[in-house]
Design a protein around this motif. Structure first.
Motif, PDB file in Angstrom:
ATOM      1  N   ASP A  54       0.648  -1.195   0.437  1.00 20.34           N
ATOM      2  CA  ASP A  54       0.382  -0.299  -0.240  1.00 20.34           C
ATOM      3  C   ASP A  54       0.853   0.719  -0.339  1.00 20.34           C
ATOM      4  N   HIS A  55       2.345   1.548   0.930  1.00 25.30           N
ATOM      5  CA  HIS A  55       3.142   2.319   0.687  1.00 25.30           C
ATOM      6  C   HIS A  55       3.697   2.406  -0.458  1.00 25.30           C
ATOM      7  N   ARG A  58       1.171   3.707  -2.830  1.00 26.07           N
ATOM      8  CA  ARG A  58       0.534   5.449  -2.702  1.00 26.07           C
ATOM      9  C   ARG A  58       1.496   6.217  -3.373  1.00 26.07           C
ATOM     10  N   LYS A  61       1.117   6.615  -7.319  1.00 28.48           N
ATOM     11  CA  LYS A  61       0.607   7.454  -7.224  1.00 28.48           C
ATOM     12  C   LYS A  61       0.722   8.811  -6.828  1.00 28.48           C
TER      13      LYS A  61
END
Length: 130
Positions: A54-55, A58, A61
């Motif tokens: 997830d890190h 992000r 992104k």
């Protein structure tokens, strides 16, 4: 160069931060090709955890705000940590199988259980092993 035809490269690693900061810059101009670095020591979680992927997502992104997880290809040499961990998060993945390498590379962290992901099968793993 950050146009739509470029690949954005990042690193997600369970190695200590000092390796990211000291070894990668010594690889001539390779270091300059990466847009982000996600290190387990900084995140507080190791692959195959959801949190480290997830890190990384992000961070990616930041460069491509409309990016969705299945547009990311994660390549790694741990079946459990890299391949199954990335697939579990929703990334595409390739498993770099080094077990047949002449240098007799063996599996590390063999106590880790590979997470499940949709349609997980030996056939899927075999199709995505290089």
């Amino acid at each position: 160069n950050n146009d739509s035809s470029s690949l954005l490269l990042g690193i997600t690693s369970n190695t200590p931060t000092r390796h990211m900061e000291s070894i990668l810059p010594m690889l001539d101009n390779v270091h300059d090709n990466f847009y982000w670095f996600t290190c387990s020591q900084d995140v507080g979680y190791e692959k195959p955890s959801f949190e480290i992927f997830d890190h990384a997502y992000r961070k990616a992104k930041f460069w491509l705000p409309d990016l969705v997880p299945n547009e990311i290809l994660h390549i790694g040499d741990s079946l459990a940590c890299d391949y199954c961990g990335a697939k579990s998060y929703g990334f595409q993945a390739l498993y770099l199988d080094r077990t047949t390498n002449s240098n007799k590379i063996t599996q590390y962290q063999d106590w880790i259980t590979a997470p499940d992901y949709p349609n997980k099968s030996q056939d899927d793993i075999d199709k995505h092993t290089i």
